[in-house]
Design a protein around this motif. Structure first.
Motif, PDB file in Angstrom:
ATOM      1  N   ILE A   1      -2.653  -1.733  -3.182  1.00  0.00           N
ATOM      2  CA  ILE A   1      -3.558  -0.606  -2.947  1.00  0.00           C
ATOM      3  C   ILE A   1      -2.817   0.723  -3.105  1.00  0.00           C
ATOM      4  O   ILE A   1      -1.829   0.982  -2.405  1.00  0.00           O
ATOM      5  N   SER A   2      -3.279   1.538  -4.028  1.00  0.00           N
ATOM      6  CA  SER A   2      -2.814   2.931  -4.167  1.00  0.00           C
ATOM      7  C   SER A   2      -1.298   3.044  -4.321  1.00  0.00           C
ATOM      8  O   SER A   2      -0.674   3.944  -3.748  1.00  0.00           O
ATOM      9  N   ASN A   3      -0.704   2.149  -5.084  1.00  0.00           N
ATOM     10  CA  ASN A   3       0.711   2.251  -5.416  1.00  0.00           C
ATOM     11  C   ASN A   3       0.876   3.001  -6.741  1.00  0.00           C
ATOM     12  O   ASN A   3      -0.068   3.108  -7.528  1.00  0.00           O
TER      13      ASN A   3
ATOM     14  N   LYS B   1       0.829  -1.210   0.000  1.00  0.00           N
ATOM     15  CA  LYS B   1       0.000   0.000   0.000  1.00  0.00           C
ATOM     16  C   LYS B   1       0.863   1.260   0.000  1.00  0.00           C
ATOM     17  O   LYS B   1       1.819   1.369   0.785  1.00  0.00           O
ATOM     18  N   ASP B   2       0.540   2.174  -0.876  1.00  0.00           N
ATOM     19  CA  ASP B   2       1.179   3.498  -0.916  1.00  0.00           C
ATOM     20  C   ASP B   2       2.688   3.407  -1.118  1.00  0.00           C
ATOM     21  O   ASP B   2       3.457   4.129  -0.464  1.00  0.00           O
TER      22      ASP B   2
ATOM     23  N   TYR C   1      -6.913   0.792  -7.211  1.00  0.00           N
ATOM     24  CA  TYR C   1      -6.593   2.221  -7.316  1.00  0.00           C
ATOM     25  C   TYR C   1      -5.105   2.498  -7.486  1.00  0.00           C
ATOM     26  O   TYR C   1      -4.584   3.490  -6.959  1.00  0.00           O
ATOM     27  N   ASN C   2      -4.400   1.631  -8.186  1.00  0.00           N
ATOM     28  CA  ASN C   2      -2.999   1.890  -8.523  1.00  0.00           C
ATOM     29  C   ASN C   2      -2.941   2.745  -9.789  1.00  0.00           C
ATOM     30  O   ASN C   2      -3.785   2.622 -10.683  1.00  0.00           O
ATOM     31  N   SER C   3      -1.926   3.597  -9.889  1.00  0.00           N
ATOM     32  CA  SER C   3      -1.772   4.375 -11.122  1.00  0.00           C
ATOM     33  C   SER C   3      -1.560   3.449 -12.307  1.00  0.00           C
ATOM     34  O   SER C   3      -2.135   3.651 -13.382  1.00  0.00           O
TER      35      SER C   3
ATOM     36  N   SER D   1      -9.625  -2.868 -10.000  1.00  0.00           N
ATOM     37  CA  SER D   1     -10.544  -1.728  -9.825  1.00  0.00           C
ATOM     38  C   SER D   1     -10.717  -0.940 -11.119  1.00  0.00           C
ATOM     39  O   SER D   1     -11.720  -0.222 -11.280  1.00  0.00           O
TER      40      SER D   1
END
Length: 411
Positions: free
Chosen positions: A293-295, A271-272, A317-319, A339
């Motif tokens: 998640i969100s990487n 994550k992140d 929600y990864n780029s 996602s």
């Protein structure tokens, strides 16, 4: 042979029965730990009372149990190594060790275990250190519940929190490590377990493996380290239920895999991070039930990676979900949740009716020309990604998840 074993067991029990307890304190007959060790006999227990003991180069060369009462301070005064264990069957418990010497030619440690077996290092607090706990050519030991806080700023003049070198069957559990070079470092160390540790805010890696086989790390937290975690040149590694979080930087990632074969990566959360997993030259790895998640990039596959399986993972929600630098794909993607998936499920079986293509043309472009990242989320990028999706030219045409999940996977 049976009679010999019984005889040796009887001798050991006799030694344990005759073992005594020695007290060390400022007003005791024995006022230093060195003196207590010199006076002790095999299998004795040394109780170090609360106080400050300015000692270094302490040699534990016989089987002993050393217990600190209310965390007595062993102050090495920055003169070198503080405690060196060279005997089997040693326990060191409950000391506060500070001021390890710093050297550019010697790896001074707060406590070193050397050529030993059946050791236990537990409940220590280590501060103002070079290396923390250094296990060298030792086996069958435990490193439990230690707190290691360094003050490292740069790699070249700092050491590692917990280091294993040419060791085997060591359990490293419930340790807290911060502000050192590598939180936990293994080199040529096999059949070890790294479990329930927190390794964060370290200059380089939270965990660093090299040339170490058949190890397992589980339920650890690796957060906000310089470059994340690196596992290199190793086989049959098991990585279960760890958290890789907030490892940011131009050369940073949650997890780096380089030349890793036959591994299991399961139940982890990435994550992140700049990159969730950066993988190169690694084969026959099962990536199952992980959360990305969100990487920036969930997965960055550099090349020479074959027969890997990515199954039942959540990509949220990864780029970029997957970056791939080859048109040839020998890896399987199956039953993951994405996602970014926009397909449909007409038969309501929970599986998308249209395969998902996780590699976007824009990720290929960014690999070639990093400066183009500024165009992320622009309409132009959406158009070129759609064109590549319809008719793949630059990305692997067989890199598909044919059974994408419609809902986030829970386990």
């Amino acid at each position: 042979m049976k009679h010999i074993i019984v005889f040796l067991s009887a001798i050991l029990m006799a030694n344990l029965t005759m073992a005594q307890t020695i007290e060390v304190c400022g007003s005791c007959n024995i006022s230093t730990l060195k003196e207590g060790i010199a006076q002790a006999k095999d299998f004795d227990t040394i109780i170090v009372k609360k106080g400050t003991y300015k000692e270094h180069n302490i040699k534990v060369d016989k089987p002993l149990t050393i217990i600190g009462e209310n965390y007595p301070v062993i102050d090495g005064e920055a003169k070198g190594e503080i405690i060196t264990v060279t005997s089997d069957n040693v326990t060191v418990d409950g000391l506060f060790i500070i001021n390890v010497g710093t050297s550019y030619t010697e790896d001074y440690a707060a406590i070193r275990v050397k050529n030993s077996k059946n050791f236990t290092i537990q409940n220590l607090v280590l501060e103002k250190l070079f290396f923390g706990i250094y296990i060298e050519r030792s086996r069958d030991g435990k490193v439990f519940h230690n707190k290691i806080i360094g003050d490292a700023v740069e790699e070249y003049n700092s050491g590692n929190g917990i280091q294993l070198w040419y060791s085997k069957n060591v359990d490293i559990e419930h340790n807290f490590v911060q502000h050192v070079r590598d939180g936990i470092y293994l080199e040529f160390s096999d059949f070890c377990t790294i479990k329930n540790n927190v390794s964060s805010l370290n200059v380089r890696y939270g965990l660093h493996f090299m040339f170490s086989n058949d190890d397992m790390y589980q339920d650890n937290i690796f957060e906000n380290n310089g470059a994340g975690v690196a596992v290199m040149f190793s086989k049959r590694i098991k990585m279960y239920n760890n958290i890789f979080k907030e490892n940011w930087g131009t050369a940073s990632y949650g997890l780096l895999l380089k030349e890793i074969n036959d591994a299991e990566i399961q139940g982890n959360t990435f994550k992140d991070n700049t990159i969730g997993i950066n993988v190169e030259g690694s084969n026959r790895i099962n990536y199952i039930n992980n959360n990305f998640i969100s990487n920036g990039w969930a997965l960055k596959v550099r090349g020479a990676c074959y027969a890997n399986l990515f199954k039942s993972n959540n990509f949220l929600y990864n780029s970029f979900d997957v970056s791939y630098n080859s048109k040839i794909n020998d890896n399987g993607f199956e039953s993951n949740f994405w996602s970014n998936y926009t397909g449909y499920d007409l038969d309501k079986d929970g599986i998308g009716d249209v395969p998902y293509r996780p590699v976007k043309l824009f990720s290929y472009i960014v690999n070639r020309t990093p400066e183009t990242i500024i165009l992320l989320r622009s309409l132009f990028i959406d158009i070129i990604d759609f064109s590549e999706k319809v008719s793949p030219v630059f990305t692997p045409d067989n890199l598909l998840d044919n059974k994408p999940k419609m809902k986030k996977i829970t386990w």
